[in-house]
Every structure is written in C-alpha cells, then in structure tokens.
Design a protein around this motif. Structure first.
Motif, PDB file in Angstrom:
ATOM      1  N   GLY A   1      45.133  32.492  43.548  1.00 55.46           N
ATOM      2  CA  GLY A   1      45.490  32.496  42.135  1.00 55.46           C
ATOM      3  C   GLY A   1      44.426  31.764  41.338  1.00 55.46           C
ATOM      4  O   GLY A   1      43.579  31.065  41.895  1.00 55.46           O
ATOM      5  N   GLU A   2      44.474  31.929  40.036  1.00 55.86           N
ATOM      6  CA  GLU A   2      43.522  31.243  39.168  1.00 55.86           C
ATOM      7  C   GLU A   2      43.763  29.736  39.175  1.00 55.86           C
ATOM      8  O   GLU A   2      44.814  29.255  39.608  1.00 55.86           O
ATOM      9  CB  GLU A   2      43.639  31.776  37.738  1.00 55.86           C
ATOM     10  N   SER A   3      42.784  29.001  38.674  1.00 58.56           N
ATOM     11  CA  SER A   3      42.945  27.550  38.555  1.00 58.56           C
ATOM     12  C   SER A   3      44.133  27.234  37.645  1.00 58.56           C
ATOM     13  O   SER A   3      44.322  27.870  36.608  1.00 58.56           O
ATOM     14  CB  SER A   3      41.674  26.925  37.967  1.00 58.56           C
TER      15      SER A   3
ATOM     16  N   ASP B   1      43.651  33.335  28.513  1.00 56.42           N
ATOM     17  CA  ASP B   1      43.681  32.394  29.622  1.00 56.42           C
ATOM     18  C   ASP B   1      45.096  32.275  30.167  1.00 56.42           C
ATOM     19  O   ASP B   1      46.049  32.778  29.584  1.00 56.42           O
ATOM     20  CB  ASP B   1      43.191  31.014  29.162  1.00 56.42           C
ATOM     21  N   VAL B   2      45.193  31.581  31.290  1.00 56.18           N
ATOM     22  CA  VAL B   2      46.516  31.294  31.840  1.00 56.18           C
ATOM     23  C   VAL B   2      47.283  30.424  30.849  1.00 56.18           C
ATOM     24  O   VAL B   2      46.755  29.407  30.375  1.00 56.18           O
ATOM     25  CB  VAL B   2      46.390  30.558  33.190  1.00 56.18           C
TER      26      VAL B   2
ATOM     27  N   SER C   1      38.270  42.111  40.865  1.00 58.82           N
ATOM     28  CA  SER C   1      37.160  41.202  40.563  1.00 58.82           C
ATOM     29  C   SER C   1      36.310  40.882  41.786  1.00 58.82           C
ATOM     30  O   SER C   1      35.284  40.215  41.664  1.00 58.82           O
ATOM     31  CB  SER C   1      37.701  39.896  39.971  1.00 58.82           C
TER      32      SER C   1
ATOM     33  N   HIS D   1      40.345  30.272  46.123  1.00 61.84           N
ATOM     34  CA  HIS D   1      40.099  31.155  44.994  1.00 61.84           C
ATOM     35  C   HIS D   1      39.488  32.474  45.451  1.00 61.84           C
ATOM     36  O   HIS D   1      39.725  33.516  44.853  1.00 61.84           O
ATOM     37  CB  HIS D   1      39.117  30.497  44.002  1.00 61.84           C
TER      38      HIS D   1
ATOM     39  N   LEU E   1      43.107  40.597  40.204  1.00 62.27           N
ATOM     40  CA  LEU E   1      42.344  39.721  41.077  1.00 62.27           C
ATOM     41  C   LEU E   1      41.497  40.524  42.062  1.00 62.27           C
ATOM     42  O   LEU E   1      40.323  40.218  42.288  1.00 62.27           O
ATOM     43  CB  LEU E   1      43.286  38.780  41.842  1.00 62.27           C
TER      44      LEU E   1
ATOM     45  N   CYS F   1      47.318  27.444  38.630  1.00 61.25           N
ATOM     46  CA  CYS F   1      48.514  28.231  38.967  1.00 61.25           C
ATOM     47  C   CYS F   1      49.464  27.513  39.916  1.00 61.25           C
ATOM     48  O   CYS F   1      50.499  28.071  40.277  1.00 61.25           O
ATOM     49  CB  CYS F   1      48.104  29.575  39.569  1.00 61.25           C
TER      50      CYS F   1
ATOM     51  N   TYR G   1      48.882  41.485  38.253  1.00 63.95           N
ATOM     52  CA  TYR G   1      47.998  40.328  38.416  1.00 63.95           C
ATOM     53  C   TYR G   1      47.217  40.421  39.721  1.00 63.95           C
ATOM     54  O   TYR G   1      46.016  40.128  39.757  1.00 63.95           O
ATOM     55  CB  TYR G   1      48.818  39.039  38.380  1.00 63.95           C
TER      56      TYR G   1
ATOM     57  N   SER H   1      35.445  25.812  48.947  1.00 66.17           N
ATOM     58  CA  SER H   1      35.059  26.163  47.585  1.00 66.17           C
ATOM     59  C   SER H   1      33.884  25.337  47.077  1.00 66.17           C
ATOM     60  O   SER H   1      33.153  25.771  46.184  1.00 66.17           O
ATOM     61  CB  SER H   1      36.251  26.000  46.632  1.00 66.17           C
TER      62      SER H   1
ATOM     63  N   TYR I   1      51.009  32.712  40.234  1.00 66.42           N
ATOM     64  CA  TYR I   1      50.633  32.730  38.819  1.00 66.42           C
ATOM     65  C   TYR I   1      51.570  31.815  38.055  1.00 66.42           C
ATOM     66  O   TYR I   1      52.792  32.005  38.072  1.00 66.42           O
ATOM     67  CB  TYR I   1      50.706  34.143  38.243  1.00 66.42           C
TER      68      TYR I   1
END
Length: 406
Positions: free
Chosen positions: A75-77, A304-305, A284, A240, A281, A79, A277, A210, A256
């Motif tokens: 998930g995105e940062s 953005d989130v 990308s 990520h 992801l 989340c 969602y 990461s 999310y």
C-alpha cells in the motif's frame, strides 16, 4: 568449532540447497487478527489537553497467517502497514480488536507473559541504522536478546553470535565493530541476525529492503528466503515494491487508509486484481520489455491518500476511484469472497476490471504477444539480450523468444 555457512544464505558450505516446503494450510493459523484498530489521539491545548479527534492508522483489520507462510502487505505510505505490524507485536497497544498468536490472546496478556512470548515474535525494521544502537558493538547488539531472556552464559552467547553472523553472510570477526563501520546492506544483515537470535517462529519484516540499493535488495531478499527454509519461519512482509512482494509472498494483502481492501494468493492477485486500488498499484510496476510496456496502460490516481484523521465516509477509496457511485460514498463495502473463493477477498461494491483503464496485466499482454508471434504477426520488439543467449534465446525478464524478424 562454529559451522561455516555460505555467505548470503542459511545453508552450510557444501550442503545441497534446501527447497522450501511452503505454508502448512492444514494446521491451525499461527496468527489470527480480528477487527484490529489502532487510533492515535489528537489533543488540543498544552496544560489541559482536550481530546479532539483520532488518527485512525489501523481501522478494522482482520486476517490469518499460517505456519511457514509469507503474507505480503502493500500500500501507499500512510496506509497503516507498519502500524499494523507493530500493533500485532504490542509495540503499539491496540485500541480495539484481537490478536491471537499460537492460541494465546496478546492484547490482554500480562507484561511478564508477553516478555516470554516475544521470543517467538521478532521484527526487522526498515532503517537498519536507526534500529541499531550506535554505542554498542555488533556482538552486544546480537547477544542482547539472549541476555534479556537469560539464555546461556557468556561463552555460549559469543559462540551463538558468531554462528548468527556466519548464517547471515558476515565475518564472525566483525563482533567488535560498531554499526557505522558497515554498509546499509550489512547493517540490515545484522538486524536480521538479531531477529534470529531467539529462534523465533514469526518475523515481521517492516520494509526491510526499501532503504537499500537494488542489487543489495536482491541479496537480502534471497537471504530471507533461505532463512525461511532453513529455520521454518513465518513472515509478514511489509513493502512498497509490488514486484518484490510477488517474488517472496504466498498471499498478498493490499491496504488503503488503515483497511485491507483486497487479499488473495499472490499469483491470483497479480493476474486478476479486483479492487480498483489494487489495479492502480499493479499498473505502476515497471516492465522491462518495451512491447509489453507500450501496450500496458498506466492508471494515474488523482489526489493523495486522505488524512486518517478525517477519512471520507463510505469506501475510503471513493474520492480517487473512477468507478465510484453513490453507494460508495455512503457505505463501506464488506471484505467478501470473489465468486465463492475464500482465498480471494475484496472490499468493493463494483469489483472486477470492467471499465477500468490499464487492467490488462503484463502476463496477459505477454500471452497475446506469444500468440501473435506464433501466428507470424506482430512487430519486432528488441534483440535478445546477452543474458538470454544461454537460455535458448528466451528473454528471462518476459519469457518471450526473440521475434523471427530480429
């Protein structure tokens, strides 16, 4: 004498490489998480602070984890991935919910009992330098868990530290060095050695690669896989990078805004994503083959989130979703099965690829290109790389043979 191990693996020198047996789904789950919540209070005022709201970092998360399994969490940062892992370990006390590890409830466990249970629960942190005490030598860092749990005497602990350094591919002579004397990849290996010291059963890997270079990432990932085979470990792998997660995971959970929106076996999730969602992801992920990249559309999410302190009503993704309708803005969809498959669950009122741009996965595109080439149609892509010349002319990145026109 300490047994020597092949650097970067968990296997002794000269020993045949072990094959991973895989998760044991026939047994009871080693970890059961139900309706887990972690809210951080927002307070206003200095002397008489008033509670004015909450940051809902983890909001009603439920899943099971089986022995020998690797569950990827993506998930995105922001989340809630890392907070979920720390709430499971009780490093953050959960606001609500249940965490059962090997049949024992952790959220109501006494501190004395929790200390003994921590021998079986360990974590590898994201930043290998920040998680290592710069004033302690590597030997003291790795042996600290043994000292805390009163395992062995000084000589046996020293032998154990040397053995662990061997296992993670470092020289045992490094015991008297300090963390600043190592590279990022070496420091992460030290963190892994510390996590292994007590022979745990479950390790939560909180984005362990990461902060590393790509080549070092591969080494650490291979090390973690070898250790899982060697010591029968269970992983919760937070990351990520979806390509990395697919490589190491048996199942993948997509988070999310503090919620799991889709969970499935890794292959199923990547081949047939249901939640918008998840589709965004996956779109990308970079693709090495230019022809695949040309045909593959990218889903670009707007905005953005949302803030976890003020999440939107209904489905939290509806403010960025191209399929959102009125029900999405009013009611949160339940996490339910796809076509009766209990192994694939998603929280979406309108699942599936219908109407979604870019949901043709690279695997499907590669199949189309293979069919076109078999029929003698299609455009040349690229010449076979030197790396593919020893594999029968097959490009290892895509599995495609070179086009007849090359």
């Amino acid at each position: 004498m300490t047994q020597q191990f092949t650097p970067g693996t968990g296997a002794p020198i000269g020993a045949p490489q072990l094959e991973r047996s895989g998760p044991d789904y026939s047994s009871a789950p080693i970890l059961q998480v139900r309706n887990l919540k972690k809210y951080f209070p927002i307070k206003k005022g200095a002397l008489f602070a008033k509670h004015v709201g909450d940051v809902k970092a983890v909001d009603d998360v439920s899943f099971d984890l089986w022995p020998g399994e690797t569950l990827g969490v993506v998930g995105e940062s922001g989340c809630g991935k890392s907070t979920t892992g720390r709430a499971i370990l009780q490093l953050h006390k959960p606001t609500a919910g249940s965490v059962v590890f090997q049949g024992e409830e952790l959220t109501t466990m006494s501190s004395q009992r929790m200390r003994s249970v921590r021998r079986d629960l360990q974590i590898v942190f994201q930043d290998p330098y920040a998680s290592l005490n710069p004033r302690m030598t590597v030997g003291n860092i790795i042996s600290e868990p043994l000292v805390i749990h009163k395992i062995g005497d000084s000589s046996s602990r020293t032998a154990r530290v040397r053995e662990l350094l061997d296992i993670v591919g470092l020289n045992p002579a490094f015991t008297n060095r300090y963390p600043h004397e190592f590279s990022g990849g070496q420091r992460q290996r030290i963190g892994i050695a510390r996590a292994l010291a007590l022979q745990p059963k479950l390790i939560i890997c909180d984005e362990p690669v990461s902060a590393l270079d790509v080549s070092i990432q591969a080494q650490v990932m291979n090390l973690l896989e070898d250790l899982q085979t060697e010591f029968d470990l269970t992983y919760m792998f937070i990351a990520h990078d979806l390509a990395v997660v697919k490589h190491v995971s048996d199942r993948v959970a997509v988070m999310y805004l503090g919620k799991i929106v889709e969970i499935a076996e890794a292959d199923k999730l990547y081949e047939d994503p249901q939640h918008p969602y998840t589709q965004a992801l996956l779109s990308s992920i970079p693709v090495a083959d230019p022809e695949v990249a040309r045909r593959k559309d990218r889903i670009v999410l707007k905005g953005d989130v949302p803030s976890p302190a003020n999440p939107p009503p209904g489905c939290p993704f509806h403010v960025r979703c191209w399929k959102a309708q009125s029900i999405c803005k009013q009611t949160m969809p339940p996490l339910e099965m796809k076509d009766g498959d209990p192994g694939h669950q998603m929280a979406c009122w309108f699942p599936g690829p219908d109407g979604a741009p870019g949901t043709i996965t690279p695997a499907k595109i590669i199949a189309e290109i293979q069919a076109e080439r078999a029929a003698g149609i299609g455009k040349p892509v690229v010449r076979a790389s030197k790396a593919s010349q020893g594999t029968g002319g097959v490009d290892p990145t895509t599995g495609l043979p070179p086009h007849p026109g090359q």
